[in-house]
Design an enzyme around this catalytic site. Structure first.
Site, PDB file in Angstrom:
ATOM      1  N   HIS A   1       0.869  -1.184   0.000  1.00  0.00           N
ATOM      2  CA  HIS A   1       0.000   0.000   0.000  1.00  0.00           C
ATOM      3  C   HIS A   1       0.901   1.226   0.000  1.00  0.00           C
ATOM      4  CE1 HIS A   1      -3.093   2.865   0.975  1.00  0.00           C
ATOM      5  NE2 HIS A   1      -4.014   1.920   0.928  1.00  0.00           N
TER       6      HIS A   1
ATOM      7  N   ARG B   1      -2.486   1.040  -7.259  1.00  0.00           N
ATOM      8  CA  ARG B   1      -1.601   0.964  -6.094  1.00  0.00           C
ATOM      9  C   ARG B   1      -0.175   0.530  -6.417  1.00  0.00           C
ATOM     10  NH1 ARG B   1      -5.154  -1.895  -1.638  1.00  0.00           N
ATOM     11  NH2 ARG B   1      -6.376   0.014  -1.657  1.00  0.00           N
TER      12      ARG B   1
HETATM   13  C1  SIN Z   1      -7.541   1.668   1.821  1.00  0.00           C
HETATM   14  O1  SIN Z   1      -8.474   2.137   2.467  1.00  0.00           O
HETATM   15  O2  SIN Z   1      -6.669   2.358   1.304  1.00  0.00           O
HETATM   16  C2  SIN Z   1      -7.434   0.188   1.658  1.00  0.00           C
HETATM   17  C3  SIN Z   1      -8.331  -0.231   0.582  1.00  0.00           C
HETATM   18  C4  SIN Z   1      -8.024  -1.632   0.136  1.00  0.00           C
HETATM   19  O3  SIN Z   1      -7.144  -2.301   0.655  1.00  0.00           O
HETATM   20  O4  SIN Z   1      -8.695  -2.066  -0.803  1.00  0.00           O
END
Ligand code: SIN
Ligand code: FAD
Length: 511
Positions: free
Chosen positions: A231, A278
């Site tokens: 992330h 991402r």
């Molecule tokens: C987030 O809220 O950034 C996580 C969303 C996800 O993992 O799909």
């Protein structure tokens, strides 16, 4: 102990399946075992929401399908993508009917957020605590259902197998330390993610890949382990022992990513800027940090409406405030962290694994939805859709009695004595550093090979301890994490083409 349906894990995947099968067969016994307290799971921490097409004017299934395929970078199974996305709205309505509250706008319609890789606003959410609301709602339903038993602090150790059929598990009852057999007609692995293999992760402590390691040892097919999702925006806080996530929805709300010089750099890497998928944002931050030798980049929210921000993201606002960051004035320091595993236990479209009577659901499974990179907020969606498919499949094929009359040998502990104190922690820290340094956002074969060699040594050493000493759950978790790490490293070595979240700097041809 016997049960008709055994579910290992009490996150969204396990709870949803349990609830459905128990309501369908009220005379049958449904047992959930979970290694911590019942609500503890990755699910509980989900922030952004659930991606689902409910705005049929601006949005369409086709757009969500295309966004998912694009994020997955050529590795998704298109049939599964279409199936999950078109079944999503029904599963969302079920959640609402069970009592889950999702935010609405001033017209009384569901407020739809945006996240990276989405071409439309389609993420339903409960402020920045969507997972907590979902977990709370389904748990309440489960706790009201007479034929479901939840066994907290029960740790699944190994699957019980004969002739490629699963008959349940050996489990440790952590309340008394006993190792017991739970025989089951059907077993569903819903054990979640693997974040602790990396240590620097948005995942809680339970995320040690137990289900994947158990399934692998039992001979199940495991795939796509090289597709680790990092992330982009975990809070950079060197004083904290756990990593706090700053939701991608914050960028969807308009926050900018800036480097230490204040430059908005994302448009140098992708035309979608901060809302690229991402994998691209994490890889871009990696490059910015490598070039600048800085420790973090920044999320700038100072231009956003502070009151609205606080309403949408109360938990993030509070957390920042608690550590002295005023989002109205200060930029939030962020850095990528391990977040999600796109691969796992291979299943078909009904959640069936390659072992009879064994199903996998949620983050531990590899269904073909995510390919090389999961689209934001498609994980809760996947768990909701697949738990329903497993329920439909099992309920249509298990109308006869499920009683398992076979006898299985008791667990024969030959272990004596306690494992030396400090060994597990030290080895776990070594493993986590090894994985961060050699199997992170950017990899190369030389590092992967040396990691593999060390992991094989560690595996041998830990197997020795596993046979020698009294078993503890932390020893079992360490054993499982080493197995998962080996799968990640081996499958990273095997992949020769870069795609999605997989980036190797040598011996690779870009797709
Ligand atoms: C987030 O809220 O950034 C996580 C969303 C996800 O993992 O799909
Ligand atoms: P989990 O919810 O992790 O549940 C696993 C369960 O298995 C736990 O109860 C655990 O205790 C149990 N377990 C594990 N091993 C054993 C064992 N050996 N014996 C017994 N029990 C065991 N996804 C989205 O779609 N949208 C989001 O907004 C989002 N935000 C996220 C934010 C954060 C901080 C994190 C960490 C993840 C987020 N995700 C999001 C991902 C998503 O939350 C998870 O992928 C999803 O909740 C996984 O659900 P699950 O039921 O498969 O596993």
């Amino acid at each position: 102990m016997r049960t008709d349906y055994l579910i290992i894990g009490s996150g969204v995947a396990g709870l949803t399946f349990a609830l459905k099968i128990a309501n369908h067969f009220p005379e049958r016994k449904v047992t959930i075992i979970t290694k911590s307290e019942e609500a503890e799971s990755n699910t509980k921490y989900a922030q952004g929401g659930v991606a689902v097409v409910i705005d049929e004017i601006e949005d369409s299934y086709e757009k969500h399908i295309q966004d998912t395929l694009l994020a997955g970078d050529g590795i998704c199974d298109a049939e599964i993508v279409e199936m999950v996305i078109t079944e999503g709205p029904k599963r969302f309505k079920e959640l609402v009917a069970w009592g889950a509250k999702f935010d609405k706008n001033s017209e009384g319609e569901f407020d739809l957020g945006k996240e990276g890789g989405h071409s439309e606003n389609r993420v339903v959410h409960h402020k920045d605590q969507t997972g907590f609301e979902i977990e709370r709602t389904i748990l309440r339903q489960v706790n009201r259902t007479r034929n479901i038993t939840i066994l907290e602090y029960h740790f699944a150790l190994e699957l019980i197998l004969e002739n490629n059929r699963c008959y349940g598990v050996y489990m440790m009852n952590e309340n008394n330390g006993n190792i017991e057999i739970c025989k089951a007609g059907y077993t569903v692995l819903a054990t979640g993610g693997i974040g602790q293999v990396y240590g620097h992760t948005t995942n809680p402590e339970i995320a040690t890949g137990d289900g994947i390691a158990m399934a692998y040892r039992a001979g199940a097919k495991i795939k796509d382990m090289e597709f680790i999702q990092f992330h982009p925006t975990a809070l950079f806080d060197e004083t904290a022992s756990e990593t706090f996530l700053i939701s991608e929805a914050v960028r969807g709300f308009g926050a900018f990513l800036r480097n230490a010089e204040g430059k908005r750099f994302m448009s140098d890497y992708d035309a979608r800027g901060e809302l690229a998928s991402r994998d691209i944002v994490s890889q871009s931050i990696y490059k910015e940090l490598k070039d600048s030798q800085q420790k973090c980049v920044y999320l700038d929210c100072t231009h956003l409406d502070g009151n609205e921000f606080r309403q949408h993201f109360p938990m993030i606002y509070r957390h920042c405030q608690d550590i002295g960051i005023d989002i109205a004035k200060d930029w939030i320091p962020v850095i990528p962290a391990q977040h999600y595993l796109c691969g796992g236990i291979v299943t078909d479209k009904n959640g069936k694994t390659s072992i009879e009577h064994l199903f996998a659901c949620g983050e531990c499974s590899r269904t073909g939805l995510h390919g090389a990179n999961r689209l934001a907020s498609n994980s809760l969606l996947e768990a909701l859709v697949f738990s329903n498919r497993i329920f439909k499949y099992i309920s249509s094929t298990s109308l006869i009695s499920l009683t398992v009359n076979k006898e299985f040998s008791e667990w024969h502990p030959i272990q004596k004595g306690e494992i030396p104190s400090g060994y597990i922690k030290e080895t776990e820290e070594e493993l986590q550093l090894l994985m961060r340094e050699n199997a992170g956002i950017v990899r190369n074969d030389a590092d992967l090979l040396s990691a593999k060699a060390r992991l094989i040594q560690l595996q041998k050493e830990v197997e020795g301890k596993y046979k020698q000493y009294v078993i503890t759950t932390s020893l079992c978790e360490l054993r499982n994490m080493i197995q998962v790490a080996l799968l990640i490293v081996e499958q990273s070595l095997q992949r020769t083409k870069n795609c999605g979240g997989f980036l190797k700097t040598n011996a690779c041809v870009a797709v």
